[in-house]
Scaffold this motif. Structure first.
Motif, PDB file in Angstrom:
ATOM      1  N   ASN A 202      -9.792  -8.218   1.699  1.00 23.42           N
ATOM      2  CA  ASN A 202     -11.252  -8.440   2.711  1.00 23.42           C
ATOM      3  C   ASN A 202     -11.603  -6.680   2.972  1.00 23.42           C
ATOM      4  OD1 ASN A 202     -12.845  -8.622   4.517  1.00 23.42           O
ATOM      5  ND2 ASN A 202     -11.970  -9.980   5.867  1.00 23.42           N
ATOM      6  N   PRO A 203     -12.477  -6.353   2.380  1.00 22.29           N
ATOM      7  CA  PRO A 203     -12.936  -4.860   2.826  1.00 22.29           C
ATOM      8  C   PRO A 203     -13.465  -4.659   4.116  1.00 22.29           C
ATOM      9  CG  PRO A 203     -14.779  -6.276   1.433  1.00 22.29           C
ATOM     10  CD  PRO A 203     -13.527  -7.040   1.562  1.00 22.29           C
ATOM     11  N   CYS A 204     -13.597  -5.746   4.867  1.00 25.85           N
ATOM     12  CA  CYS A 204     -14.226  -5.417   6.274  1.00 25.85           C
ATOM     13  C   CYS A 204     -13.226  -6.097   7.387  1.00 25.85           C
ATOM     14  CB  CYS A 204     -15.740  -6.315   6.406  1.00 25.85           C
ATOM     15  SG  CYS A 204     -16.950  -5.429   5.205  1.00 25.85           S
ATOM     16  N   GLY A 205     -12.002  -6.412   7.072  1.00 29.85           N
ATOM     17  CA  GLY A 205     -11.057  -6.786   7.900  1.00 29.85           C
ATOM     18  C   GLY A 205      -9.935  -7.089   7.405  1.00 29.85           C
ATOM     19  N   ALA A 206      -9.189  -7.997   8.264  1.00 25.93           N
ATOM     20  CA  ALA A 206      -7.739  -8.133   7.744  1.00 25.93           C
ATOM     21  C   ALA A 206      -7.709  -9.213   6.535  1.00 25.93           C
ATOM     22  CB  ALA A 206      -6.820  -9.128   8.940  1.00 25.93           C
ATOM     23  N   GLY A 207      -6.646  -9.164   5.736  1.00 27.36           N
ATOM     24  CA  GLY A 207      -6.374  -9.979   4.634  1.00 27.36           C
ATOM     25  C   GLY A 207      -6.019  -9.205   3.409  1.00 27.36           C
TER      26      GLY A 207
ATOM     27  N   PHE B 175      -4.058 -19.774  -6.971  1.00 28.62           N
ATOM     28  CA  PHE B 175      -3.083 -18.813  -7.364  1.00 28.62           C
ATOM     29  C   PHE B 175      -1.914 -18.993  -6.396  1.00 28.62           C
ATOM     30  CE2 PHE B 175      -7.214 -16.515  -7.439  1.00 28.62           C
ATOM     31  CZ  PHE B 175      -7.055 -15.867  -8.420  1.00 28.62           C
ATOM     32  N   PHE B 176      -0.885 -18.252  -6.936  1.00 31.05           N
ATOM     33  CA  PHE B 176       0.675 -18.391  -6.136  1.00 31.05           C
ATOM     34  C   PHE B 176       0.768 -16.693  -5.962  1.00 31.05           C
ATOM     35  CE2 PHE B 176       5.041 -17.985  -5.011  1.00 31.05           C
ATOM     36  CZ  PHE B 176       5.315 -18.769  -4.107  1.00 31.05           C
ATOM     37  N   GLY B 177       1.091 -16.492  -4.689  1.00 36.38           N
ATOM     38  CA  GLY B 177       1.587 -14.917  -4.455  1.00 36.38           C
ATOM     39  C   GLY B 177       1.625 -14.947  -2.978  1.00 36.38           C
ATOM     40  N   TYR B 178       1.677 -13.521  -2.467  1.00 34.36           N
ATOM     41  CA  TYR B 178       2.065 -13.201  -1.305  1.00 34.36           C
ATOM     42  C   TYR B 178       0.726 -12.846  -0.439  1.00 34.36           C
ATOM     43  CZ  TYR B 178       4.624 -10.954   2.232  1.00 34.36           C
ATOM     44  OH  TYR B 178       5.442 -10.594   3.240  1.00 34.36           O
ATOM     45  N   VAL B 179       0.748 -13.479   0.666  1.00 33.77           N
ATOM     46  CA  VAL B 179      -0.345 -13.495   1.481  1.00 33.77           C
ATOM     47  C   VAL B 179      -0.361 -12.628   2.747  1.00 33.77           C
ATOM     48  CG1 VAL B 179      -2.169 -14.775   2.913  1.00 33.77           C
ATOM     49  CG2 VAL B 179      -1.519 -15.616   0.698  1.00 33.77           C
ATOM     50  N   SER B 180      -1.102 -11.640   2.907  1.00 35.34           N
ATOM     51  CA  SER B 180      -0.836 -10.469   4.326  1.00 35.34           C
ATOM     52  C   SER B 180      -1.935 -10.567   4.795  1.00 35.34           C
ATOM     53  CB  SER B 180      -0.317  -9.314   3.662  1.00 35.34           C
ATOM     54  OG  SER B 180      -0.188  -8.546   4.976  1.00 35.34           O
ATOM     55  N   ILE B 181      -1.920 -11.237   6.064  1.00 35.45           N
ATOM     56  CA  ILE B 181      -3.027 -11.133   6.797  1.00 35.45           C
ATOM     57  C   ILE B 181      -3.338 -10.149   7.843  1.00 35.45           C
ATOM     58  CG2 ILE B 181      -4.758 -12.618   8.411  1.00 35.45           C
ATOM     59  CD1 ILE B 181      -4.701 -13.625   5.476  1.00 35.45           C
ATOM     60  N   PHE B 182      -2.058  -9.842   8.509  1.00 31.11           N
ATOM     61  CA  PHE B 182      -2.030  -8.966   9.351  1.00 31.11           C
ATOM     62  C   PHE B 182      -0.683  -8.164   9.258  1.00 31.11           C
ATOM     63  CE2 PHE B 182      -4.073 -12.493  11.760  1.00 31.11           C
ATOM     64  CZ  PHE B 182      -5.068 -11.802  12.098  1.00 31.11           C
ATOM     65  N   GLY B 183      -0.035  -8.037   8.371  1.00 31.00           N
ATOM     66  CA  GLY B 183       0.956  -7.046   7.811  1.00 31.00           C
ATOM     67  C   GLY B 183       2.204  -7.436   8.956  1.00 31.00           C
TER      68      GLY B 183
ATOM     69  N   GLY C 123     -18.016 -10.468   0.964  1.00 31.61           N
ATOM     70  CA  GLY C 123     -16.881 -11.262   0.579  1.00 31.61           C
ATOM     71  C   GLY C 123     -15.660 -10.513   0.239  1.00 31.61           C
ATOM     72  N   ILE C 124     -14.841 -11.355  -0.031  1.00 33.12           N
ATOM     73  CA  ILE C 124     -13.306 -10.827  -0.697  1.00 33.12           C
ATOM     74  C   ILE C 124     -13.560 -10.199  -2.038  1.00 33.12           C
ATOM     75  CG2 ILE C 124     -11.132 -11.423  -1.315  1.00 33.12           C
ATOM     76  CD1 ILE C 124     -11.793 -11.943   1.638  1.00 33.12           C
ATOM     77  N   GLU C 125     -12.875  -9.028  -2.287  1.00 29.53           N
ATOM     78  CA  GLU C 125     -13.258  -8.079  -3.529  1.00 29.53           C
ATOM     79  C   GLU C 125     -11.812  -8.225  -4.119  1.00 29.53           C
ATOM     80  OE1 GLU C 125     -14.771  -4.536  -2.828  1.00 29.53           O
ATOM     81  OE2 GLU C 125     -16.606  -5.161  -1.552  1.00 29.53           O
ATOM     82  N   ARG C 126     -11.820  -8.140  -5.520  1.00 24.45           N
ATOM     83  CA  ARG C 126     -10.605  -7.463  -6.123  1.00 24.45           C
ATOM     84  C   ARG C 126     -10.266  -6.235  -6.351  1.00 24.45           C
ATOM     85  NH1 ARG C 126     -10.375  -7.015 -11.513  1.00 24.45           N
ATOM     86  NH2 ARG C 126     -12.519  -8.020 -11.897  1.00 24.45           N
ATOM     87  N   ASP C 127      -9.255  -5.804  -6.186  1.00 24.72           N
ATOM     88  CA  ASP C 127      -8.801  -4.257  -6.319  1.00 24.72           C
ATOM     89  C   ASP C 127      -8.930  -3.905  -7.871  1.00 24.72           C
ATOM     90  OD1 ASP C 127      -7.891  -1.675  -6.417  1.00 24.72           O
ATOM     91  OD2 ASP C 127      -6.407  -2.168  -4.745  1.00 24.72           O
TER      92      ASP C 127
END
Length: 102
Positions: free
Chosen positions: A32-37, A51-59, A83-87
């Motif tokens: 999320n380029p404008c917030g947490a996630g 997807f399956f993976g690791y989700v970090s909202i607030f670290g 919106g959400i972006e892919r790095d």
């Protein structure tokens, strides 16, 4: 920018299931380029668009492994309408290289 490309989908298919891998390969990173996630994807199922993976909202201690939806990532819009972006510059890494446990 599209979150999922044909090339990325093909890469997930080539990597396949990592259920029995102690240190799975993270194939893609979304953020999320404008917030947490931040979402680190290790697997993708095109039929369900999950997807399956690791989700970090607030670290913090709430970060966890689990499933997340491409549809939900694509639908999200923050307060500025972004919106959400892919790095695009994220190179594949093992989970142990990215996920730091306290």
């Amino acid at each position: 920018m599209k979150l999922m490309t044909k090339e990325l989908e093909d890469r997930f298919a080539k990597v396949g299931s990592q259920d029995d891998v102690a240190d799975p390969l993270i194939v893609a990173k979304f953020f999320n380029p404008c917030g947490a996630g931040t979402w680190y994807a290790t697997e993708y199922e095109p039929a369900t668009r999950l997807f399956f993976g690791y989700v970090s909202i607030f670290g913090d201690h709430n970060d966890e492994w689990g499933s997340f939806s491409l549809d939900e990532l694509e639908a999200f819009r923050g307060p500025l309408g972004i919106g959400i972006e892919r790095d695009r510059y994220f190179g594949e890494k093992r989970a142990s290289e990215v996920i730091k446990k306290p």
